[in-house]
Motif scaffolding. Structure first.
Motif, PDB file in Angstrom:
ATOM      1  N   PRO A   1      -7.979  -1.733  12.989  1.00  0.00           N
ATOM      2  CA  PRO A   1      -7.475  -3.104  13.155  1.00  0.00           C
ATOM      3  C   PRO A   1      -6.037  -3.115  13.659  1.00  0.00           C
TER       4      PRO A   1
ATOM      5  N   LEU B   1       3.830  -3.194   5.175  1.00  0.00           N
ATOM      6  CA  LEU B   1       3.842  -1.807   4.722  1.00  0.00           C
ATOM      7  C   LEU B   1       5.253  -1.235   4.765  1.00  0.00           C
TER       8      LEU B   1
ATOM      9  N   GLU C   1      -2.220  -2.767  11.500  1.00  0.00           N
ATOM     10  CA  GLU C   1      -2.428  -1.912  10.327  1.00  0.00           C
ATOM     11  C   GLU C   1      -1.778  -0.557  10.602  1.00  0.00           C
TER      12      GLU C   1
ATOM     13  N   SER D   1      -0.096   3.232   9.885  1.00  0.00           N
ATOM     14  CA  SER D   1      -0.588   4.422   9.192  1.00  0.00           C
ATOM     15  C   SER D   1       0.529   5.004   8.325  1.00  0.00           C
TER      16      SER D   1
ATOM     17  N   ASP E   1       2.974  -4.223  11.417  1.00  0.00           N
ATOM     18  CA  ASP E   1       2.688  -4.191   9.979  1.00  0.00           C
ATOM     19  C   ASP E   1       4.005  -4.127   9.205  1.00  0.00           C
TER      20      ASP E   1
END
Length: 241
Positions: A106, A160, A109, A111, A157
């Protein structure tokens, strides 16, 4: 050569959905090579994702591994909006395991490549590989860091990143782009605005200088942030220098 067709990307494709009240779709994927390290000269060694990320309506993917390239490209092809898929030339020969079959990642998102407690390191595209080398060396002295690969810069993201900074208290952003109006500056601004209370030290941005990428091999090596530079700046940050 993105500059030659920038009007079609910036003024047309990126705006169709907005101009026609959501009724128009532009399911288009634009693949571009980018990045220094191959002695390709100023025009062919740029990292153009900051400029493209700033365009509302575009999605921007910046993979660093073969698996991420497959997963993000699958998502890009299925997307109804225009996606710019940026491939670092110095990573084309990189090998790695790739999931078989239907595999998609997606957008938005990131890592979490590795976990640590001393700092959060956000590294984009090839800089992820260089950051991993730096962190391997730091780990020998007991210094551990969260390493985050954004994978897409639009959407980003940021959740995160903020969660990680709340745990580590320090942020280092490694970006091959020049520093002005860069993704590094954007991430630093978001963390300063939304996570300032968690910071134990100033945010560190490790970038190329504000200059075009040079052609000469020796100058290009000095231009691109190196694993050694990343390591030394993280050491200085943690030591409070």
């Amino acid at each position: 050569f993105v500059g030659v067709c920038f009007d079609q990307i910036y003024n047309q494709a990126a705006k169709f959905r907005y101009m026609f009240g959501g009724k128009a779709r532009t399911p288009m994927v634009i693949r571009m090579s980018m990045g220094a390290g191959m002695n390709a000269g100023p025009q062919h060694s740029q990292t153009v994702y900051p400029m493209l990320t700033a365009v509302p309506g575009l999605k921007v993917a910046v993979p660093s591994t073969p698996a991420d390239a497959k997963g993000l490209l699958t998502t890009a092809i299925r997307d109804d909006d225009p996606v710019v898929f940026l491939e670092h030339k110095a990573l084309y020969a990189r090998k790695g395991d790739v999931p078989e079959g239907n595999y998609a990642i997606p957008f938005g998102e990131a890592s979490l490549v590795r976990e640590g407690s001393d700092a959060t390191v956000v590294a984009i595209a090839r800089m992820r590989i260089f950051a991993e080398r730096a962190l391997d060396s730091l780990a020998e002295d007991g210094i551990t860091c969260d390493l985050i690969d954004p994978r897409t810069t639009s959407p980003l993201d940021d959740e995160l990143i903020l969660e990680s900074v709340a745990n580590t208290g320090r942020l280092v952003i490694v970006d091959e782009s020049p520093p002005r109006c860069s993704i590094a500056a954007d991430i630093a601004g978001q963390v300063a605005q939304n996570g300032f209370e968690h910071l134990k030290a100033p945010i560190v941005q490790i970038t190329a200088p504000h200059a075009p990428p040079p052609f000469a091999r020796e100058l290009e090596r000095a231009y691109v942030p190196s694993p050694g530079r990343i390591e030394s700046e993280i050491r200085a940050l943690i030591a409070g220098r």
